[in-house]
Design a protein around this motif. Structure first.
Motif, PDB file in Angstrom:
ATOM      1  N   GLY A 154       1.197   6.383  -6.838  1.00 20.44           N
ATOM      2  CA  GLY A 154      -0.311   6.934  -7.214  1.00 20.44           C
ATOM      3  C   GLY A 154      -0.056   8.681  -7.073  1.00 20.44           C
ATOM      4  N   ALA A 182       1.860   1.604  -3.487  1.00 20.61           N
ATOM      5  CA  ALA A 182       0.847   2.152  -4.276  1.00 20.61           C
ATOM      6  C   ALA A 182       0.565   3.612  -4.256  1.00 20.61           C
ATOM      7  CB  ALA A 182      -0.332   1.257  -3.894  1.00 20.61           C
ATOM      8  N   ASP A 183       0.895   4.154  -2.821  1.00 25.03           N
ATOM      9  CA  ASP A 183       0.616   5.426  -2.671  1.00 25.03           C
ATOM     10  C   ASP A 183       1.826   6.506  -3.144  1.00 25.03           C
ATOM     11  OD1 ASP A 183      -0.806   7.535  -0.886  1.00 25.03           O
ATOM     12  OD2 ASP A 183       1.471   7.641  -0.025  1.00 25.03           O
ATOM     13  N   GLU A 237       0.808  -1.210   0.101  1.00 27.83           N
ATOM     14  CA  GLU A 237       0.013  -0.059   0.161  1.00 27.83           C
ATOM     15  C   GLU A 237       0.793   1.411  -0.065  1.00 27.83           C
ATOM     16  OE1 GLU A 237      -2.762  -0.088   3.088  1.00 27.83           O
ATOM     17  OE2 GLU A 237      -3.946  -1.920   2.405  1.00 27.83           O
TER      18      GLU A 237
END
Length: 203
Positions: A133, A129-130, A126
């Motif tokens: 992003g 992914a952050d 995560e």
């Protein structure tokens, strides 16, 4: 009377945590996630093992803090480099070059972060992914501005941004897994030009 932390004490605590995180970066890079122990990090940081647990509950939390620091460094380097860039094309170029430079200096640690743990632990995945992003959002803003000013043809900015970041990420993975390119910095120029052409910028 309730204890009130003084500014001097607060600064000392911050410095101790900084020393712990710096030591952790070195130890994780040398031994990998699974081969790293809190005891060894404490020894490198020059603190008692129990001191680390005052700040972070376990090795997973320590590693997460290290990853956060690395990712924030990447973002801050990009922001810093973009300040000196003029025009959308130069901003996109500056973003990629700054990210490559930040990762290129810490190959062994990047291996631990991106290869050993990102896919094996949902929390670390995560975090990655952050970061991706946030980078994609930055690129998407540039793409939209480039379209509005007629620098590139109309396109789906979100997909284009994802593709832009995807090529960068895959080159980084190839560098870590296969040793190609031998130097990430050497790949910066060709990678930037490939992505800019893909968006529709003229040479």
């Amino acid at each position: 009377m309730a204890y009130r932390r003084t500014e001097k004490v607060g600064k000392k605590l911050e410095e101790k945590l900084k020393a712990i995180l710096q030591a952790a970066q070195v130890v994780f890079a040398e031994h990998g996630y699974h081969g790293t122990s809190i005891k060894e990090v404490a020894r490198r940081a020059g603190v008692a093992t129990g001191t680390i647990y005052l700040y972070l509950r376990n090795k997973e939390a320590l590693f997460a803090a290290v990853v956060d620091e690395i990712y924030e460094t990447v973002i801050s380097k990009i922001a810093e480099r973009r300040k000196g860039a003029f025009g959308i094309r130069e901003k996109l170029k500056a973003s990629m070059e700054a990210a490559i430079e930040a990762l290129g200096r810490h190959r062994e640690l990047a291996k631990v972060v991106l290869l050993q743990t990102a896919g094996s632990n949902p929390a670390f995945g995560e975090q990655l992914a952050d970061l991706l992003g946030r980078l994609a959002e930055l690129v998407e803003e540039d793409i939209r501005e480039a379209m509005e000013t007629g620098l590139i043809p109309p396109q789906d900015s979100r997909i284009a941004a994802a593709a832009f970041i995807g090529t960068f990420y895959n080159v980084v993975l190839s560098w870590l897994r296969k040793g190609y390119p031998a130097s990430l910095e050497e790949a910066a120029g060709p990678l930037v030009e490939y992505n800019l052409r893909g968006l529709g910028f003229h040479a």
